[in-house]
Design an enzyme around this catalytic site. Sequence first.
Site, mmCIF file in Angstrom:
data_model
loop_
_atom_site.group_PDB
_atom_site.id
_atom_site.type_symbol
_atom_site.label_atom_id
_atom_site.label_comp_id
_atom_site.label_asym_id
_atom_site.label_seq_id
_atom_site.Cartn_x
_atom_site.Cartn_y
_atom_site.Cartn_z
ATOM 1 C CG HIS A 157 -2.066 0.917 1.110
ATOM 2 N ND1 HIS A 157 -1.991 2.253 1.426
ATOM 3 C CD2 HIS A 157 -3.316 0.687 0.659
ATOM 4 C CE1 HIS A 157 -3.158 2.793 1.172
ATOM 5 N NE2 HIS A 157 -3.980 1.885 0.700
ATOM 6 C CG ASP B 41 -8.338 -4.647 -3.140
ATOM 7 O OD1 ASP B 41 -9.558 -4.476 -3.003
ATOM 8 O OD2 ASP B 41 -7.571 -3.767 -3.579
HETATM 9 N N1 ACO Z 1 4.203 -7.145 -4.975
HETATM 10 C C1 ACO Z 1 5.541 -7.026 -5.178
HETATM 11 N N2 ACO Z 1 6.262 -5.944 -4.866
HETATM 12 C C2 ACO Z 1 5.625 -4.920 -4.325
HETATM 13 C C3 ACO Z 1 4.231 -4.951 -4.084
HETATM 14 C C4 ACO Z 1 3.525 -6.117 -4.432
HETATM 15 N N3 ACO Z 1 2.214 -6.219 -4.215
HETATM 16 N N4 ACO Z 1 3.846 -3.772 -3.541
HETATM 17 C C5 ACO Z 1 4.953 -3.006 -3.450
HETATM 18 N N5 ACO Z 1 6.036 -3.707 -3.905
HETATM 19 C C6 ACO Z 1 7.424 -3.268 -3.923
HETATM 20 C C7 ACO Z 1 7.659 -2.158 -4.908
HETATM 21 O O1 ACO Z 1 7.967 -2.689 -6.178
HETATM 22 C C8 ACO Z 1 8.815 -1.431 -4.265
HETATM 23 O O2 ACO Z 1 9.980 -2.235 -4.467
HETATM 24 P P1 ACO Z 1 11.457 -1.545 -4.560
HETATM 25 O O3 ACO Z 1 11.636 -0.797 -3.290
HETATM 26 O O4 ACO Z 1 12.367 -2.688 -4.745
HETATM 27 O O5 ACO Z 1 11.383 -0.633 -5.758
HETATM 28 C C9 ACO Z 1 8.510 -1.516 -2.780
HETATM 29 O O6 ACO Z 1 7.686 -2.699 -2.647
HETATM 30 C C10 ACO Z 1 7.791 -0.346 -2.190
HETATM 31 O O7 ACO Z 1 6.627 -0.115 -2.935
HETATM 32 P P2 ACO Z 1 5.722 1.128 -2.593
HETATM 33 O O8 ACO Z 1 6.451 2.378 -2.909
HETATM 34 O O9 ACO Z 1 5.212 0.933 -1.218
HETATM 35 O O10 ACO Z 1 4.539 0.901 -3.607
HETATM 36 P P3 ACO Z 1 3.624 1.997 -4.258
HETATM 37 O O11 ACO Z 1 3.178 2.966 -3.261
HETATM 38 O O12 ACO Z 1 4.251 2.531 -5.484
HETATM 39 O O13 ACO Z 1 2.413 1.075 -4.746
HETATM 40 C C11 ACO Z 1 0.597 -0.372 -4.591
HETATM 41 C C12 ACO Z 1 1.355 0.736 -3.901
HETATM 42 C C13 ACO Z 1 0.210 0.063 -6.021
HETATM 43 C C14 ACO Z 1 -0.676 -0.657 -3.828
HETATM 44 C C15 ACO Z 1 1.493 -1.638 -4.641
HETATM 45 O O14 ACO Z 1 1.766 -2.065 -3.328
HETATM 46 C C16 ACO Z 1 0.870 -2.764 -5.454
HETATM 47 O O15 ACO Z 1 1.012 -2.774 -6.666
HETATM 48 N N6 ACO Z 1 0.173 -3.729 -4.804
HETATM 49 C C17 ACO Z 1 -0.511 -4.757 -5.532
HETATM 50 C C18 ACO Z 1 -1.819 -4.236 -6.111
HETATM 51 C C19 ACO Z 1 -2.842 -4.021 -5.022
HETATM 52 O O16 ACO Z 1 -3.073 -4.884 -4.174
HETATM 53 N N7 ACO Z 1 -3.507 -2.855 -5.078
HETATM 54 C C20 ACO Z 1 -4.553 -2.510 -4.124
HETATM 55 C C21 ACO Z 1 -4.067 -1.452 -3.170
HETATM 56 S S1 ACO Z 1 -5.291 -1.061 -1.985
HETATM 57 C C22 ACO Z 1 -6.377 -0.167 -2.886
HETATM 58 O O17 ACO Z 1 -6.066 0.586 -3.732
HETATM 59 C C23 ACO Z 1 -7.747 -0.388 -2.630
#
Ligand code: ACO
Length: 432
Positions: free
Chosen positions: A310, A367
């Site tokens: 998140h 989710d």
């Molecule tokens: N799977 C794998 N890697 C992940 C995931 C994931 N679900 N979420 C974050 N990461 C990684 C990023 O790639 C990043 O890696 P790095 O530091 O090596 O570059 C690190 O974790 C930090 O990521 P954040 O900056 O916290 O992620 P961001 O804020 O850009 O994205 C998001 C948030 C889009 C929700 C992301 O976590 C994601 O894609 N999750 C999966 C999709 C999802 O479940 N979405 C629903 C969110 S809740 C909602 O909107 C209702």
Amino acid sequence: MSNLQDKAKLLIDGKEIDLNVYTGVEGERAVDVTSLHKDHGLTTYDPSLGNTAICRSSITYIDGERGVLRYRGIPIEQFDRPNPNFIEVAWALIFGRLPDKDELAQFSDMLTEHELLHEGLRSQFQSLPVDAPPMAILSAMIGMMSCYHKEFLFFEDEATLMEAAARVISKVRTIAAFTHRRASGLPFIYPDPSLRYCANFLHMMFSIPYRQYEVAPEIEDALNLVFILHADHEQNCSANAVRVVCSAQANLFASCSAGVNALWGPLHGGANVKVMEMLERIHKGGMRPEDCLEAAKDKTNPFRLFGFGHRVYRNYDPRAKILKTACDRVFDKLKLSDPLLDVARKLEEKALKDPYFVDRKLYPNVDFYSGILLRAMGIPTDMFTVMFAIGRLPGWIAQWKEQHFAEGAKIMRPRQLYVGNPKTDYIEMEMR
Ligand code: ACO
């Protein structure tokens, strides 16, 4: 109210610039950079608005580090019991406090009065392809409300907002149920004014003309809880879309339609569908939980562990915690079982031990477990994001209201760091 309490100094080109610092009621601090461009020709660089407060808001509070979520100050956990209902939460989000008995009854009556679709709108609905994605239908239908409810295109008072809000909150569930019925080749079931919001929706989804669907109280409560947990989440992607559109003084329906489109994306509300696809794939043997984690960690692979991570939470999403317990409770009471619940639990356990997820503080989000609960209610997977949208609508309306009525609100218009060609001359076709 956020207070001006402090000053920050920015040192640039040997020059000191004083900036105001505001403090929110929970102690979070924000540096005011609004004068930087006008007074100093400087802009701030914050791609994806990861660290920019775009407004002052008193609707929802999140502390992502501690996993705290509150609606109008009320901790989300306090809604996890049978009494609070989605409509009073919607009212509180939109109007700022919990409604009293009369206010709730008046709003509920308005919802009942407006649950049918305008016949013109219904015939527009019939012209959309039967197999169109439900979120495309929803966004089109909410957008089209601008054509059939023109009395709500411009207003400046709360009473009219309440009328408009009642229409969209009520009709959205009729649109959602009709979408499912038509896609399944089933006749439309008209709303039943004697039923409460969630029971009425389940009736429109699952009754048949000669047999009324009997709503189990556990299922009605679970749906009520799902809608409440999705009702608002401060400046998330879809709320932001609603605010941006609203800031141009666009109407409520146009702005909420934009919210639906933003929510549809798999990184936002569309993740609830992706989670189910992922769990199904693991269950059917197409992928082991370990393969799933490896694919999510592989930066060359666009796959993500859906339902995990998140932008704001660096802790367990409190909504996921409540939904996980609700799954156990509902499954136990109704003596249900779902192999996908076991798959989800195992996948979560493995992810929470994996250094990649631990180091990045990635936990289940809303989710991860919501789909399993929706599936137990008989909601088909392709309707999951629509269910999220029904729940989120009060939040979008509350964000729209706050933006629309904000003192001194301006059109939202971010800046950019231009990295394209420097001034370049046009070249005639034959010279290229
Ligand atoms: N799977 C794998 N890697 C992940 C995931 C994931 N679900 N979420 C974050 N990461 C990684 C990023 O790639 C990043 O890696 P790095 O530091 O090596 O570059 C690190 O974790 C930090 O990521 P954040 O900056 O916290 O992620 P961001 O804020 O850009 O994205 C998001 C948030 C889009 C929700 C992301 O976590 C994601 O894609 N999750 C999966 C999709 C999802 O479940 N979405 C629903 C969110 S809740 C909602 O909107 C209702």
